[in-house]
Design a protein around this motif. Structure first.
Motif, mmCIF file in Angstrom:
data_model
loop_
_atom_site.group_PDB
_atom_site.id
_atom_site.type_symbol
_atom_site.label_atom_id
_atom_site.label_comp_id
_atom_site.label_asym_id
_atom_site.label_seq_id
_atom_site.Cartn_x
_atom_site.Cartn_y
_atom_site.Cartn_z
ATOM 1 N N GLN A 1 -14.607 9.197 -18.307
ATOM 2 C CA GLN A 1 -13.631 8.846 -17.297
ATOM 3 C C GLN A 1 -13.023 7.494 -17.639
ATOM 4 O O GLN A 1 -13.573 6.740 -18.444
ATOM 5 C CB GLN A 1 -14.240 8.812 -15.900
ATOM 6 C CG GLN A 1 -15.350 7.787 -15.728
ATOM 7 C CD GLN A 1 -15.944 7.819 -14.332
ATOM 8 O OE1 GLN A 1 -15.672 8.718 -13.534
ATOM 9 N NE2 GLN A 1 -16.753 6.822 -14.016
ATOM 10 N N LEU A 2 -11.880 7.191 -17.024
ATOM 11 C CA LEU A 2 -11.221 5.911 -17.207
ATOM 12 C C LEU A 2 -11.510 5.027 -16.007
ATOM 13 O O LEU A 2 -11.300 5.436 -14.864
ATOM 14 C CB LEU A 2 -9.716 6.101 -17.363
ATOM 15 C CG LEU A 2 -9.254 7.035 -18.483
ATOM 16 C CD1 LEU A 2 -7.732 7.069 -18.549
ATOM 17 C CD2 LEU A 2 -9.833 6.598 -19.821
ATOM 18 N N VAL A 3 -11.970 3.812 -16.273
ATOM 19 C CA VAL A 3 -12.326 2.871 -15.227
ATOM 20 C C VAL A 3 -11.342 1.709 -15.249
ATOM 21 O O VAL A 3 -11.255 0.991 -16.238
ATOM 22 C CB VAL A 3 -13.761 2.357 -15.399
ATOM 23 C CG1 VAL A 3 -14.115 1.382 -14.278
ATOM 24 C CG2 VAL A 3 -14.737 3.525 -15.416
ATOM 25 N N GLU A 4 -10.615 1.520 -14.147
ATOM 26 C CA GLU A 4 -9.597 0.489 -14.051
ATOM 27 C C GLU A 4 -10.093 -0.720 -13.261
ATOM 28 O O GLU A 4 -10.916 -0.589 -12.354
ATOM 29 C CB GLU A 4 -8.344 1.036 -13.363
ATOM 30 C CG GLU A 4 -7.721 2.235 -14.052
ATOM 31 C CD GLU A 4 -6.460 2.692 -13.361
ATOM 32 O OE1 GLU A 4 -5.677 1.825 -12.910
ATOM 33 O OE2 GLU A 4 -6.242 3.911 -13.273
ATOM 34 N N SER A 5 -9.539 -1.887 -13.583
ATOM 35 C CA SER A 5 -9.838 -3.103 -12.854
ATOM 36 C C SER A 5 -8.709 -4.107 -13.056
ATOM 37 O O SER A 5 -7.853 -3.920 -13.919
ATOM 38 C CB SER A 5 -11.171 -3.710 -13.307
ATOM 39 O OG SER A 5 -11.120 -4.090 -14.670
ATOM 40 N N GLY A 6 -8.706 -5.172 -12.259
ATOM 41 C CA GLY A 6 -7.769 -6.258 -12.432
ATOM 42 C C GLY A 6 -6.660 -6.335 -11.406
ATOM 43 O O GLY A 6 -5.895 -7.304 -11.391
ATOM 44 N N GLY A 7 -6.546 -5.353 -10.542
ATOM 45 C CA GLY A 7 -5.521 -5.389 -9.517
ATOM 46 C C GLY A 7 -5.841 -6.407 -8.444
ATOM 47 O O GLY A 7 -6.955 -6.923 -8.356
ATOM 48 N N GLY A 8 -4.846 -6.705 -7.622
ATOM 49 C CA GLY A 8 -5.030 -7.656 -6.545
ATOM 50 C C GLY A 8 -3.720 -8.159 -6.005
ATOM 51 O O GLY A 8 -2.659 -7.592 -6.273
ATOM 52 N N LEU A 9 -3.807 -9.246 -5.243
ATOM 53 C CA LEU A 9 -2.641 -9.878 -4.625
ATOM 54 C C LEU A 9 -2.223 -11.090 -5.436
ATOM 55 O O LEU A 9 -3.059 -11.940 -5.775
ATOM 56 C CB LEU A 9 -2.970 -10.289 -3.191
ATOM 57 C CG LEU A 9 -1.899 -11.069 -2.432
ATOM 58 C CD1 LEU A 9 -0.656 -10.216 -2.230
ATOM 59 C CD2 LEU A 9 -2.449 -11.560 -1.103
ATOM 60 N N VAL A 10 -0.939 -11.179 -5.745
ATOM 61 C CA VAL A 10 -0.406 -12.301 -6.504
ATOM 62 C C VAL A 10 0.965 -12.669 -5.948
ATOM 63 O O VAL A 10 1.687 -11.817 -5.435
ATOM 64 C CB VAL A 10 -0.331 -11.958 -8.006
ATOM 65 C CG1 VAL A 10 0.675 -10.840 -8.258
ATOM 66 C CG2 VAL A 10 0.006 -13.186 -8.832
ATOM 67 N N GLN A 11 1.322 -13.948 -6.049
ATOM 68 C CA GLN A 11 2.619 -14.411 -5.571
ATOM 69 C C GLN A 11 3.720 -14.100 -6.583
ATOM 70 O O GLN A 11 3.448 -13.967 -7.778
ATOM 71 C CB GLN A 11 2.576 -15.911 -5.295
ATOM 72 C CG GLN A 11 1.666 -16.293 -4.144
ATOM 73 C CD GLN A 11 1.721 -17.772 -3.832
ATOM 74 O OE1 GLN A 11 2.133 -18.580 -4.654
ATOM 75 N NE2 GLN A 11 1.298 -18.130 -2.624
ATOM 76 N N PRO A 12 4.958 -13.979 -6.127
ATOM 77 C CA PRO A 12 6.061 -13.782 -7.062
ATOM 78 C C PRO A 12 6.079 -14.858 -8.139
ATOM 79 O O PRO A 12 5.886 -16.042 -7.856
ATOM 80 C CB PRO A 12 7.303 -13.862 -6.179
ATOM 81 C CG PRO A 12 6.823 -13.424 -4.838
ATOM 82 C CD PRO A 12 5.413 -13.962 -4.723
ATOM 83 N N GLY A 13 6.307 -14.439 -9.382
ATOM 84 C CA GLY A 13 6.277 -15.342 -10.516
ATOM 85 C C GLY A 13 4.908 -15.500 -11.140
ATOM 86 O O GLY A 13 4.790 -16.102 -12.218
ATOM 87 N N LYS A 60 7.290 -9.587 -9.850
ATOM 88 C CA LYS A 60 8.263 -9.488 -8.782
ATOM 89 C C LYS A 60 7.724 -8.612 -7.662
ATOM 90 O O LYS A 60 6.853 -7.773 -7.902
ATOM 91 C CB LYS A 60 9.573 -8.874 -9.304
ATOM 92 C CG LYS A 60 10.161 -9.559 -10.523
ATOM 93 C CD LYS A 60 11.353 -8.779 -11.045
ATOM 94 C CE LYS A 60 11.951 -9.431 -12.270
ATOM 95 N NZ LYS A 60 13.108 -8.653 -12.802
ATOM 96 N N PRO A 61 8.240 -8.772 -6.441
ATOM 97 C CA PRO A 61 7.815 -7.874 -5.358
ATOM 98 C C PRO A 61 8.008 -6.397 -5.686
ATOM 99 O O PRO A 61 7.210 -5.565 -5.244
ATOM 100 C CB PRO A 61 8.696 -8.313 -4.184
ATOM 101 C CG PRO A 61 8.954 -9.754 -4.442
ATOM 102 C CD PRO A 61 9.092 -9.867 -5.944
ATOM 103 N N ASP A 62 9.027 -6.064 -6.470
ATOM 104 C CA ASP A 62 9.264 -4.675 -6.847
ATOM 105 C C ASP A 62 8.179 -4.109 -7.756
ATOM 106 O O ASP A 62 8.121 -2.895 -7.962
ATOM 107 C CB ASP A 62 10.622 -4.526 -7.541
ATOM 108 C CG ASP A 62 11.795 -4.605 -6.580
ATOM 109 O OD1 ASP A 62 12.941 -4.713 -7.057
ATOM 110 O OD2 ASP A 62 11.571 -4.553 -5.359
ATOM 111 N N ASP A 63 7.337 -4.972 -8.312
ATOM 112 C CA ASP A 63 6.221 -4.506 -9.125
ATOM 113 C C ASP A 63 5.062 -4.007 -8.281
ATOM 114 O O ASP A 63 4.097 -3.466 -8.826
ATOM 115 C CB ASP A 63 5.727 -5.620 -10.048
ATOM 116 C CG ASP A 63 6.763 -6.027 -11.081
ATOM 117 O OD1 ASP A 63 7.439 -5.140 -11.632
ATOM 118 O OD2 ASP A 63 6.890 -7.244 -11.341
ATOM 119 N N THR A 64 5.136 -4.202 -6.977
ATOM 120 C CA THR A 64 4.068 -3.751 -6.083
ATOM 121 C C THR A 64 3.926 -2.237 -6.165
ATOM 122 O O THR A 64 4.882 -1.496 -5.940
ATOM 123 C CB THR A 64 4.353 -4.177 -4.645
ATOM 124 O OG1 THR A 64 4.365 -5.607 -4.564
ATOM 125 C CG2 THR A 64 3.300 -3.634 -3.695
ATOM 126 N N ALA A 65 2.725 -1.782 -6.491
ATOM 127 C CA ALA A 65 2.468 -0.360 -6.663
ATOM 128 C C ALA A 65 0.997 -0.157 -6.975
ATOM 129 O O ALA A 65 0.258 -1.110 -7.233
ATOM 130 C CB ALA A 65 3.321 0.217 -7.802
#
Length: 117
Positions: free
Chosen positions: A3-15, A86-91
């Motif tokens: 299986q593929l195990v992902e990590s590293g996501g979270g909340l970040v400010q623009p820029g 950018k905010p548009d990268d939110t996903a």
């Protein structure tokens, strides 16, 4: 079983910057490419970037110059360095591995990236 195990996501400010990781859990013999799709709420899933087993890379136009994909074949891992977010990268970002021998295509569980002030 793999299986593929992902990590590293979270909340970040623009820029800001964030690095996503995707690691194969288990043993595979070979694959053709690994990469990332993303899907925002109410939107269609779109390809972000991928990298082949020979090191060739491809990027969607909306991330060129900002994102960098890399792979560690010895670890069967792929990384996505995301800068100037950018905010548009939110996903939700989904890792994939293409043409894995004996398994076909594999998908990660997804990791949430939120770009907001």
């Amino acid at each position: 079983q793999v299986q593929l195990v992902e990590s590293g996501g979270g909340l970040v400010q623009p820029g800001g910057s964030l690095r996503l990781s995707c690691v194969v859990s288990g043993t595979i013999i070979s694959f053709y490419a690994m990469g990332w799709y993303r899907q925002a709420p109410g939107k269609q899933r779109e390809l972000v970037a991928d990298i082949t087993n020979t090191g060739s890379t491809m990027y969607a136009d909306f991330v060129k110059g900002r994102f960098t994909i890399s792979a560690d074949n010895a670890k069967n891992a792929v990384y996505l360095q995301m800068n100037s977010l950018k905010p548009d990268d939110t996903a939700v970002y989904y890792c994939f591995a293409e043409k894995v021998l004996y398994y076909g295509d594999l998908w990660g569980q997804g990791t949430q990236v939120t770009v907001s002030s």
